[in-house]
Design a protein around this motif. Sequence first.
Motif, mmCIF file in Angstrom:
data_model
loop_
_atom_site.group_PDB
_atom_site.id
_atom_site.type_symbol
_atom_site.label_atom_id
_atom_site.label_comp_id
_atom_site.label_asym_id
_atom_site.label_seq_id
_atom_site.Cartn_x
_atom_site.Cartn_y
_atom_site.Cartn_z
ATOM 1 N N LYS A 130 5.088 -5.996 -1.757
ATOM 2 C CA LYS A 130 4.807 -5.383 -0.456
ATOM 3 C C LYS A 130 3.894 -4.178 -0.584
ATOM 4 N N GLY A 131 2.987 -4.236 -1.527
ATOM 5 C CA GLY A 131 2.053 -3.118 -1.696
ATOM 6 C C GLY A 131 0.837 -3.294 -0.797
ATOM 7 N N THR A 132 0.152 -2.187 -0.569
ATOM 8 C CA THR A 132 -1.073 -2.258 0.216
ATOM 9 C C THR A 132 -2.278 -1.838 -0.610
ATOM 10 N N GLY A 133 -2.019 -1.252 -1.783
ATOM 11 C CA GLY A 133 -3.120 -0.733 -2.583
ATOM 12 C C GLY A 133 -3.607 0.627 -2.109
ATOM 13 N N LEU A 134 -2.867 1.215 -1.169
ATOM 14 C CA LEU A 134 -3.301 2.510 -0.642
ATOM 15 C C LEU A 134 -2.382 3.648 -1.075
ATOM 16 N N GLY A 135 -1.196 3.285 -1.621
ATOM 17 C CA GLY A 135 -0.192 4.307 -1.939
ATOM 18 C C GLY A 135 -0.744 5.452 -2.763
ATOM 19 N N LEU A 136 -1.402 5.134 -3.874
ATOM 20 C CA LEU A 136 -1.858 6.202 -4.760
ATOM 21 C C LEU A 136 -3.060 6.946 -4.187
ATOM 22 N N SER A 137 -3.853 6.288 -3.331
ATOM 23 C CA SER A 137 -4.944 7.087 -2.746
ATOM 24 C C SER A 137 -4.385 8.082 -1.744
ATOM 25 N N ASN A 172 0.821 -9.328 -7.884
ATOM 26 C CA ASN A 172 2.039 -8.555 -8.084
ATOM 27 C C ASN A 172 2.193 -7.511 -6.984
ATOM 28 N N SER A 173 1.097 -6.842 -6.649
ATOM 29 C CA SER A 173 1.159 -5.826 -5.600
ATOM 30 C C SER A 173 1.551 -6.464 -4.264
ATOM 31 N N ARG A 174 1.008 -7.660 -3.992
ATOM 32 C CA ARG A 174 1.326 -8.344 -2.735
ATOM 33 C C ARG A 174 2.795 -8.686 -2.663
ATOM 34 N N LYS A 222 9.358 -0.407 -8.303
ATOM 35 C CA LYS A 222 8.834 -1.753 -8.100
ATOM 36 C C LYS A 222 8.146 -2.289 -9.348
ATOM 37 N N TYR A 223 7.164 -1.528 -9.839
ATOM 38 C CA TYR A 223 6.378 -2.048 -10.958
ATOM 39 C C TYR A 223 7.074 -1.832 -12.292
ATOM 40 N N GLY A 224 8.038 -0.894 -12.317
ATOM 41 C CA GLY A 224 8.746 -0.639 -13.574
ATOM 42 C C GLY A 224 10.146 -1.209 -13.543
ATOM 43 N N PHE A 241 -7.319 0.547 -2.397
ATOM 44 C CA PHE A 241 -7.187 -0.898 -2.575
ATOM 45 C C PHE A 241 -7.338 -1.345 -4.024
ATOM 46 N N TYR A 242 -7.288 -0.412 -4.951
ATOM 47 C CA TYR A 242 -7.370 -0.826 -6.355
ATOM 48 C C TYR A 242 -5.980 -1.222 -6.818
ATOM 49 N N ARG A 243 -5.856 -2.412 -7.356
ATOM 50 C CA ARG A 243 -4.561 -2.862 -7.850
ATOM 51 C C ARG A 243 -4.761 -3.465 -9.217
ATOM 52 N N VAL A 244 -3.824 -3.201 -10.118
ATOM 53 C CA VAL A 244 -3.950 -3.760 -11.453
ATOM 54 C C VAL A 244 -3.812 -5.273 -11.349
ATOM 55 N N ASP A 245 -2.836 -5.691 -10.580
ATOM 56 C CA ASP A 245 -2.591 -7.118 -10.429
ATOM 57 C C ASP A 245 -2.362 -7.371 -8.950
ATOM 58 N N ARG A 260 9.004 8.922 -14.462
ATOM 59 C CA ARG A 260 8.736 8.045 -15.603
ATOM 60 C C ARG A 260 9.505 6.739 -15.442
ATOM 61 N N ASP A 261 8.800 5.649 -15.695
ATOM 62 C CA ASP A 261 9.531 4.376 -15.690
ATOM 63 C C ASP A 261 9.376 3.719 -17.051
ATOM 64 N N TYR A 262 10.160 2.674 -17.269
ATOM 65 C CA TYR A 262 10.173 2.032 -18.581
ATOM 66 C C TYR A 262 9.772 0.569 -18.457
ATOM 67 N N GLU A 292 8.622 4.820 -5.469
ATOM 68 C CA GLU A 292 8.627 3.429 -5.040
ATOM 69 C C GLU A 292 7.877 2.579 -6.057
ATOM 70 N N ASN A 293 6.697 3.056 -6.470
ATOM 71 C CA ASN A 293 5.927 2.329 -7.482
ATOM 72 C C ASN A 293 6.733 2.173 -8.763
ATOM 73 N N ALA A 294 7.383 3.265 -9.190
ATOM 74 C CA ALA A 294 8.132 3.218 -10.445
ATOM 75 C C ALA A 294 9.239 2.181 -10.347
ATOM 76 N N GLY A 337 4.118 -0.733 -17.925
ATOM 77 C CA GLY A 337 3.044 0.250 -18.102
ATOM 78 C C GLY A 337 1.741 -0.213 -17.476
ATOM 79 N N ILE A 338 0.711 0.610 -17.668
ATOM 80 C CA ILE A 338 -0.583 0.311 -17.057
ATOM 81 C C ILE A 338 -1.637 0.286 -18.159
ATOM 82 N N PRO A 339 -2.374 -0.804 -18.296
ATOM 83 C CA PRO A 339 -3.414 -0.846 -19.337
ATOM 84 C C PRO A 339 -4.398 0.312 -19.149
HETATM 85 N N1 ADP Z 1 4.671 2.778 -12.286
HETATM 86 C C1 ADP Z 1 3.722 1.841 -12.361
HETATM 87 N N2 ADP Z 1 3.736 0.914 -13.355
HETATM 88 C C2 ADP Z 1 2.779 -0.047 -13.409
HETATM 89 N N3 ADP Z 1 1.775 -0.181 -12.535
HETATM 90 C C3 ADP Z 1 1.704 0.692 -11.513
HETATM 91 C C4 ADP Z 1 2.667 1.745 -11.378
HETATM 92 N N4 ADP Z 1 2.330 2.471 -10.287
HETATM 93 C C5 ADP Z 1 1.231 1.889 -9.771
HETATM 94 N N5 ADP Z 1 0.854 0.825 -10.497
HETATM 95 C C6 ADP Z 1 -0.329 -0.022 -10.252
HETATM 96 O O1 ADP Z 1 -1.238 0.691 -9.417
HETATM 97 C C7 ADP Z 1 -1.562 -0.078 -8.291
HETATM 98 C C8 ADP Z 1 -1.830 0.835 -7.120
HETATM 99 O O2 ADP Z 1 -0.644 1.430 -6.650
HETATM 100 P P1 ADP Z 1 -0.550 1.873 -5.157
HETATM 101 O O3 ADP Z 1 -1.781 2.627 -4.834
HETATM 102 O O4 ADP Z 1 0.756 2.539 -4.925
HETATM 103 O O5 ADP Z 1 -0.651 0.528 -4.343
HETATM 104 P P2 ADP Z 1 0.447 -0.586 -4.063
HETATM 105 O O6 ADP Z 1 1.734 -0.152 -4.647
HETATM 106 O O7 ADP Z 1 0.475 -0.608 -2.592
HETATM 107 O O8 ADP Z 1 -0.120 -1.817 -4.650
HETATM 108 C C9 ADP Z 1 -0.399 -1.013 -8.092
HETATM 109 O O9 ADP Z 1 -0.813 -2.178 -7.432
HETATM 110 C C10 ADP Z 1 0.031 -1.305 -9.507
HETATM 111 O O10 ADP Z 1 -0.761 -2.334 -10.032
#
Ligand code: ADP
Lengths: 421, 241
Positions: free
Chosen positions: A382-389, A377-379, A324-326, A370-374, A352-354, A320-322, A357-359
Amino acid sequence: MADIGAERQTMAQAVTARLWNGRWLLAAGFVAVLAVYGFAGMSAYVVLAALALLLAAALLPSGSARHSAEDAAAIEASGLQRLSGEYLAAAVADPLIIFDRTATIVHANAAAFAAFGGIAPGMTLSLKFRAPEMQALLDGVLSGTVASDVVDYTEKLPVERAYRVSASSVGHATDLYVLVFKDQSEARRIDRMRADFIANASHELRTPLASISGFIETLRGPARGDPAARDQFLQIMQNQTGRMARLIDDLLSLSRLEMKPYLKPGTEVDLRQTIDSVIDSLGPLTRETGVVIERDFVEGPLDVPGDRDELFQVFENLLENACKYGQSGGRVTVSIARTETGPEAGIDVTIRDYGPGIPEEHIPRITERFYRVDVENSRTQKGTGLGLSIVKHILTRHNARLSIKSEVGKGAAFSVHLPAR
Amino acid sequence: MQSVHIVSAYDEELKYLSKRIAAMGGHAERMVEQAITALVNADPGLAQKVIRDDVVLDEGQREIDDKAIVIIAKRQPMATDLREIVGAIRISADIERVGDLGKNVAKRVVAVTDGRQPTSLFRGLEALADLALTQLKEVLDVYASRSVENIGFVRDRDDQIDAMYTSLFRELLTYMMEDPRNITPCTHLLFCAKNIERIGDHATNIAETIYYIVTGDQMAAERPKGDKTDKIVLPSAVPAK
Ligand SMILES: Nc1ncnc2c1ncn2[C@@H]1O[C@H](COP(=O)(O)OP(=O)(O)O)[C@@H](O)[C@H]1O
Ligand SMILES: [Mg+2]
């Protein structure tokens, strides 16, 4: 089949045994019946019936019941004495460790091996349980100052666990001691979760709530009687409630995972099938984002020990992240590779997505709650910031490893290494 | 079941050393844990306890040094045993340093918590401390099990700790630039982060010593840091069956 055969055989043995036990009685009966027959000239049918009755009586177990009860008691007494401590330890569901006067582990049951990594007979117990209260417990029992003692012991890492540990000597002058761990983690975790919930969730829930109540105010005041604005505001409010619902769902998954930190052993998951169904379930998202998911799976079976629902959640979150964010990359590849031997034996799944990327500086942090790069963008995604935890939690339970590689502007790759055994 | 091996007084002495090391390790782990808790929960009482507890480690190190020297003088140990004893001296020195660093974090609790900092800063620091403490725990577990075969995890996690530290460093800097009033507390937090990162380094040192004790060789040198990748090595919750 073999079982039934064996059962029949033992039944046959039992019948023969009973006949043998009752042999004198039986013989006497036969003689008596024949004697009566000879004297009184009874009909052959009666005689046959009498003989059959006698035989049946001999076969009924009551004849030797007293005898076998005594036998059983004798067997039980000697059996309990001979019963190996290992069997007893294995029958205990709590982690249990038997050790000697020098604090060397003599035996640990399966529950202990499962709960504490890296223990083995011959190892010194006090090297593994280093917490000051455990050291004091062991010292106390081994020095003989107390016969038995109980302490509360918590391990914070890798997952928080709380035990009530009792130590005592075994029997008389056996020079053996036993340590039993009663798991109290659940109660502890509920406490901590409550605190966590207040710290994290309330803050996250307040934002959508504030926005909803703001719109309600506007609808009642300035926007009253403006149908166009009303529709727009109601739409926003619906989005906000959706966000709160997702947040609560995610928090619940996370807390469920925290409640039972160990995986139930023995189940296998077919990764090929699991990942295929994750991809199927993401159909709507891929259509919406226009991302194409490509598969590159190795041949052959792809089974790993694990929990299917949980691993489903892992790959769902990563894919889902790939997508959405990719999204800007237009495609996402899922590859599965296998390592057959060595310490790294297992299966690697890489998503892998294209996209952008992530700094680098964010990579070590993105599995935090709840850590989000942006945040914006996460909002919007429809992100919650909990997916990766959630992903991190599940993988920890699977003894698995997550590696994240990314080059800004070229995309990101999330690899999951699942050990074979 | 009970094996009849003859435990000589010499064996007992060696075993005593390792037991003392483990006890010191457990004590240091607890101090660091409590220092972080004191920091996050703004608990000066707990911080005071950590500061007081440090003497136990100083004491422990002195005792191990004395005992080790007596054993060397009395027993004239050869190869393996000598490595064991010299290793104990080195490890106890590292553990004592870990305690000092924990104490230093505890000393900053009051200064940091004067003005309330955003929880996200503490979350990062906690995550860093979790990594460092996991490193320490797993390394001391290897000291107990002597299974140095898969000690490679130490290098990966060390990299991870460095990366996390760098990220926290940047976060704290931006925070200081935003508002000069943040400078004092954030400087303390920076030192706390640095201390935690160094705790990770000491854990790595201990791993190297254990490797040397068990194998007699030096642990493979650091991998080239060519590729700019980061690895998240999760702690193993369920031990391999
Ligand atoms: N494939 C990706 N490419 C770029 N950024 C990503 C990717 N996957 C995750 N991220 C970053 O990591 C953050 C945390 O992801 P996640 O824990 O799934 O929370 P959410 O998707 O709910 O915001 C995302 O908000 C996004 O900024
Ligand atoms: Mg996500």
